[in-house]
Design a protein around this motif. Structure first.
Motif, PDB file in Angstrom:
ATOM      1  N   ALA A  57       0.899  -1.158   0.000  1.00 28.18           N
ATOM      2  CA  ALA A  57       0.000   0.000   0.000  1.00 28.18           C
ATOM      3  C   ALA A  57       0.932   1.200   0.000  1.00 28.18           C
ATOM      4  O   ALA A  57       1.409   1.610   1.060  1.00 28.18           O
ATOM      5  CB  ALA A  57      -0.912  -0.002   1.215  1.00 28.18           C
TER       6      ALA A  57
ATOM      7  N   LYS B  77      -8.202  -3.864  -0.690  1.00 26.33           N
ATOM      8  CA  LYS B  77      -8.028  -2.597  -1.404  1.00 26.33           C
ATOM      9  C   LYS B  77      -6.587  -2.445  -1.881  1.00 26.33           C
ATOM     10  O   LYS B  77      -6.337  -1.999  -3.002  1.00 26.33           O
ATOM     11  CB  LYS B  77      -8.414  -1.424  -0.502  1.00 26.33           C
ATOM     12  N   ALA B  78      -5.629  -2.834  -1.040  1.00 24.70           N
ATOM     13  CA  ALA B  78      -4.218  -2.709  -1.409  1.00 24.70           C
ATOM     14  C   ALA B  78      -3.868  -3.578  -2.616  1.00 24.70           C
ATOM     15  O   ALA B  78      -3.152  -3.139  -3.525  1.00 24.70           O
ATOM     16  CB  ALA B  78      -3.334  -3.058  -0.215  1.00 24.70           C
TER      17      ALA B  78
ATOM     18  N   SER C  47      -5.922  -4.608  -4.972  1.00 17.95           N
ATOM     19  CA  SER C  47      -6.601  -4.016  -6.118  1.00 17.95           C
ATOM     20  C   SER C  47      -5.841  -2.805  -6.646  1.00 17.95           C
ATOM     21  O   SER C  47      -5.665  -2.642  -7.854  1.00 17.95           O
ATOM     22  CB  SER C  47      -8.023  -3.631  -5.728  1.00 17.95           C
ATOM     23  N   THR C  48      -5.357  -1.961  -5.742  1.00 22.12           N
ATOM     24  CA  THR C  48      -4.636  -0.754  -6.135  1.00 22.12           C
ATOM     25  C   THR C  48      -3.240  -1.069  -6.664  1.00 22.12           C
ATOM     26  O   THR C  48      -2.818  -0.545  -7.695  1.00 22.12           O
ATOM     27  CB  THR C  48      -4.532   0.218  -4.932  1.00 22.12           C
ATOM     28  N   HIS C  49      -2.514  -1.960  -5.969  1.00 21.31           N
ATOM     29  CA  HIS C  49      -1.136  -2.285  -6.358  1.00 21.31           C
ATOM     30  C   HIS C  49      -1.087  -3.136  -7.629  1.00 21.31           C
ATOM     31  O   HIS C  49      -0.161  -3.032  -8.413  1.00 21.31           O
ATOM     32  CB  HIS C  49      -0.419  -2.992  -5.202  1.00 21.31           C
ATOM     33  N   GLY C  50      -2.094  -4.005  -7.797  1.00 23.33           N
ATOM     34  CA  GLY C  50      -2.147  -4.845  -8.995  1.00 23.33           C
ATOM     35  C   GLY C  50      -1.249  -6.059  -8.965  1.00 23.33           C
ATOM     36  O   GLY C  50      -1.095  -6.756  -9.965  1.00 23.33           O
TER      37      GLY C  50
ATOM     38  N   GLU D  62     -10.369  -9.629 -11.168  1.00 21.18           N
ATOM     39  CA  GLU D  62     -10.874  -9.321  -9.829  1.00 21.18           C
ATOM     40  C   GLU D  62     -12.393  -9.455  -9.903  1.00 21.18           C
ATOM     41  O   GLU D  62     -13.036  -8.767 -10.688  1.00 21.18           O
ATOM     42  CB  GLU D  62     -10.464  -7.888  -9.480  1.00 21.18           C
TER      43      GLU D  62
END
Length: 160
Positions: A31, A65-66, A68-71, A124
């Motif tokens: 994150a 969430k991390a 999803s954001t980091h990929g 996802e």
């Protein structure tokens, strides 16, 4: 996001599914500059062509969430002597404090893992109160020795 309230049905279903033994892994990602991780028992090899696996992460968890954001995320398969590590990554607080890890493709990977896989998020899928992440395998390794930590009826154990 808050977790769903437990009902008699969800408690009974959880008790029923606790009879299905599973391996224990720590899912890791980033994150921003912070290493993030959580204990998971829902990790599955999905495909050999192409190499894919899947992990299921509760929607209420920061790790979801991390990822999803980091990929990208890592799967660190724990050995039978790693019950304390599994409990640490299931609890609140700084989970990485004092834990040895190395960076692999931008993902913190635990040095003491029995096996490890780094994945790029390929798909996802939100389903119920969890998100299913299909990971395209980037790299993997295992140390060839040791036995996995297993989860059965709410306890950590080992294969006899």
């Amino acid at each position: 996001m808050t977790a769903s309230p437990l009902t008699d049905e969800t408690v009974a279903f959880r008790a029923t599914m606790s009879h299905l033994p599973s391996g224990v892994s720590v899912i890791t990602t980033r994150a921003g500059d912070l290493p993030v991780g959580m204990t998971a028992s829902s990790v599955t090899a999905l495909s050999l062509d192409p190499l894919q696996l899947l992990v299921c992460v509760g929607n209420h968890l920061f790790t979801r969430k991390a990822i999803s954001t980091h990929g990208r995320f890592g799967v660190n398969v724990l050995g039978e002597a790693s019950g304390d590590l599994a409990r640490r990554f299931a609890a609140k607080g700084d989970r990485f404090a004092g834990v040895a890890y190395d960076e692999q493709h931008g993902v913190p990977m635990l040095r003491d893992a029995l096996a490890s896989v780094v994945c790029d998020v390929a798909t996802e899928v939100a389903s119920g109160d969890h998100t299913i992440f299909v990971g395209a395998v980037r790299t993997f390794e295992h140390n060839g020795a040791g036995r996995p930590l297993v989860h059965f009826r709410g306890e950590f154990g080992r294969i006899a």
